[in-house]
Write an enzyme that holds these catalytic residues in place. Structure first.
Site, short mmCIF file in Angstrom:
data_model
loop_
_atom_site.label_atom_id
_atom_site.label_comp_id
_atom_site.label_asym_id
_atom_site.label_seq_id
_atom_site.Cartn_x
_atom_site.Cartn_y
_atom_site.Cartn_z
N HIS A 125 -74.38 -29.61 28.70
CA HIS A 125 -72.79 -29.74 28.13
C HIS A 125 -71.92 -28.40 27.63
CE1 HIS A 125 -71.14 -30.52 23.93
NE2 HIS A 125 -70.79 -31.31 24.16
N ASP A 202 -81.71 -29.26 24.65
CA ASP A 202 -80.58 -29.24 23.90
C ASP A 202 -80.79 -30.81 23.43
OD1 ASP A 202 -78.71 -30.46 23.21
OD2 ASP A 202 -76.91 -29.76 24.71
N GLN A 205 -78.74 -35.43 22.79
CA GLN A 205 -78.66 -37.51 23.18
C GLN A 205 -80.05 -37.06 23.51
OE1 GLN A 205 -75.55 -38.75 23.53
NE2 GLN A 205 -74.07 -36.96 23.56
N LYS A 228 -75.19 -38.07 15.80
CA LYS A 228 -75.77 -38.48 17.03
C LYS A 228 -77.19 -39.70 16.69
CE LYS A 228 -73.49 -35.34 19.99
NZ LYS A 228 -72.41 -36.14 20.99
N CYS A 367 -67.61 -32.56 28.05
CA CYS A 367 -68.04 -31.60 27.97
C CYS A 367 -68.61 -30.96 28.97
CB CYS A 367 -68.07 -30.83 26.29
SG CYS A 367 -66.91 -31.50 25.39
N1 PMP Z 1 -75.32 -30.93 24.03
C1 PMP Z 1 -75.52 -32.58 24.32
C2 PMP Z 1 -75.72 -32.87 24.84
C3 PMP Z 1 -74.15 -33.19 24.06
O1 PMP Z 1 -74.15 -34.65 24.04
C4 PMP Z 1 -73.45 -32.35 22.55
C5 PMP Z 1 -72.56 -33.94 22.20
N2 PMP Z 1 -71.46 -34.00 22.32
C6 PMP Z 1 -73.80 -31.15 21.77
C7 PMP Z 1 -74.57 -30.44 22.53
C8 PMP Z 1 -73.02 -30.73 20.95
O2 PMP Z 1 -73.19 -31.33 19.96
P1 PMP Z 1 -72.28 -30.94 18.66
O3 PMP Z 1 -70.95 -30.78 19.02
O4 PMP Z 1 -72.72 -32.34 17.61
O5 PMP Z 1 -72.74 -29.05 17.88
#
Ligand code: PMP
Length: 410
Positions: A125, A202, A205, A228, A367
């Site tokens: 991401h 990270d 997910q 999430k 993203c």
């Molecule tokens: N890493 C991953 C794999 C994600 O899916 C997301 C959220 N789409 C994020 C980071 C970022 O999370 P947040 O916007 O809650 O900080």
């Protein structure tokens, strides 16, 4: 025998009874972006404001004490949830993004030198790419990229070959948000540690889909977001091994994170985790996260995971019957995420049209532009499942998708 009572579970989510666009049921399949919030979590949040809204830590009055106990109690719930050894290893953040930036700006700035190397992967991401690019630019670091194969899995042979004596940190996602691939973190940590590098994960997910054990994973840092995990927005967690956190400088300055402040002699800082929690935190949200973790663990991860895998199989099978539809990312070990493209139909068009059926999916680059480019794509459609989704919803989604594709092609 234990089984997931999905009807009862659904009834806990007020939003799931919404009807849209006339009288269509809401079919919410955008769970990888954010999950919906069950009643007990909403109640925990409201209860804080109705009964004991107070700033934490230094107040001597009753409400401040209750708020502090609830806030710090949540830290212990998180510790147990991630299987950390020590409650001081749990830092509350605004979310995954802030957790990663905290490690980059605090640990990274203090420990990395020009020429040091960081490994990330092509399926990250943007929030696990950009903080490292910013740091690399500032410090003269090199980012090296673990490639992805056709099925959407990391190429582990290349991973091993990417290490040099300058490799200091590996940063990878536990589960890919764009494809659902579950990465073999424990095995990857072992390789990183053998080379004297740290492992940052990270977990955005992963947390809602599988039990988490940061020690078994060999994670030195692990970041995730409450929203999430059936919890609120605005709060997340950074787990860090205590000896690492203890040696890290503060990231942001302010109240709550100091021991003493003197205008003549400068400031001395609190120990972790408070060193990294400057200012008034998202108290109500931290307390609601506690409730969300209890909610999800009370429903049993094995049951949730089996249920979601059933939905994933059902959807994948049915979608293979749609002419010109291609599923992107077919790793054998996947969380309940399906990314797909359809010949002759733009992802955006499909997303807008299927919304008219009450179906919420996501379209775009998720993203994860470097990953999209690997597949020669600008965008995919993504359906992602949570505990409250049903086989009937999967069938409704696949039917609606078929209709929408016919509409676009005609
Ligand atoms: N890493 C991953 C794999 C994600 O899916 C997301 C959220 N789409 C994020 C980071 C970022 O999370 P947040 O916007 O809650 O900080």
């Amino acid at each position: 025998e234990l089984r997931l009572d999905v009807e009862a579970l659904r009834a806990e989510f007020p939003v799931l009874s919404r009807r849209l666009h006339g009288d269509r049921p809401l079919v919410y399949l955008d769970n990888a972006a954010t999950t919906q919030t069950p009643r007990p979590v909403l109640d925990a949040w409201t209860d804080y404001f109705e009964r004991y809204n107070a700033n934490i830590h230094r107040g001597l009055h009753r409400l401040a004490d209750e708020a502090t106990q609830a806030y710090e109690g949540s830290r212990d719930t998180v510790r147990e949830f991630v299987n950390a050894e020590d409650v001081r290893e749990i830092v509350f953040t605004r979310g995954t993004t802030e957790g990663i930036n905290l490690v980059a700006q605090s640990w990274g700035r203090a420990n990395l030198r020009e020429g040091d190397e960081i490994l990330i992967s092509r399926l990250e991401h943007h929030s696990n790419i950009v903080p490292w690019q910013l740091l690399a630019e500032e410090k003269g670091l090199t980012l090296r990229v673990i490639p992805v194969d056709e099925r959407g899995e990391l190429d582990l042979d290349t991973y091993r070959a990417l290490f040099t004596e300058r490799t200091r940190l590996v940063c990878v996602s536990h589960v890919s948000n764009a494809l659902g691939t579950v990465n073999p973190i424990a095995a990857m940590s072992e390789v990183a540690h053998r080379h004297g590098a740290l492992m940052m994960v990270d977990g955005a997910q992963a947390v809602a889909h599988m039990p988490l054990d940061v020690q078994a994973l060999g994670a030195d840092f692990y970041a995730f977001s409450a929203h999430k995990l059936y919890g609120p927005t605005g709060v997340g967690v950074l787990y860090g091994r205590f000896e690492l956190l203890e040696a890290m400088p503060p990231w942001q300055g302010g109240g709550e994170m100091i021991k003493t402040v003197s205008l003549e002699e400068g400031s001395r800082f609190a120990a972790p985790p408070h060193r990294f929690e400057a200012g008034t935190p998202a108290i109500a949200e931290v307390i609601a996260l506690d409730r969300a973790i209890r909610w999800v663990t009370n429903h049993h991860f094995e049951l949730i995971s089996d249920w979601e895998q059933g939905l994933l199989r059902r959807a994948s099978e049915a979608m293979k019957g749609i002419d010109g539809l291609r599923i992107i990312g077919e790793a054998p070990h996947k969380a309940a995420v399906i990314s797909f493209v359809v010949d002759g139909a733009h992802a955006q068009d499909l997303g807008l049209l299927i919304d008219q059926y009450g179906v919420a999916i996501r379209t775009g680059h998720h993203c994860a532009q470097p990953l999209m480019h690997h597949y020669g794509l600008e965008a995919t459609c993504r359906a992602s499942f949570a505990a409250y989704n049903t086989p009937e919803e999967v069938d409704y989604f696949v039917d609606a998708l078929g209709s929408v594709i016919r509409m676009v092609r005609d």
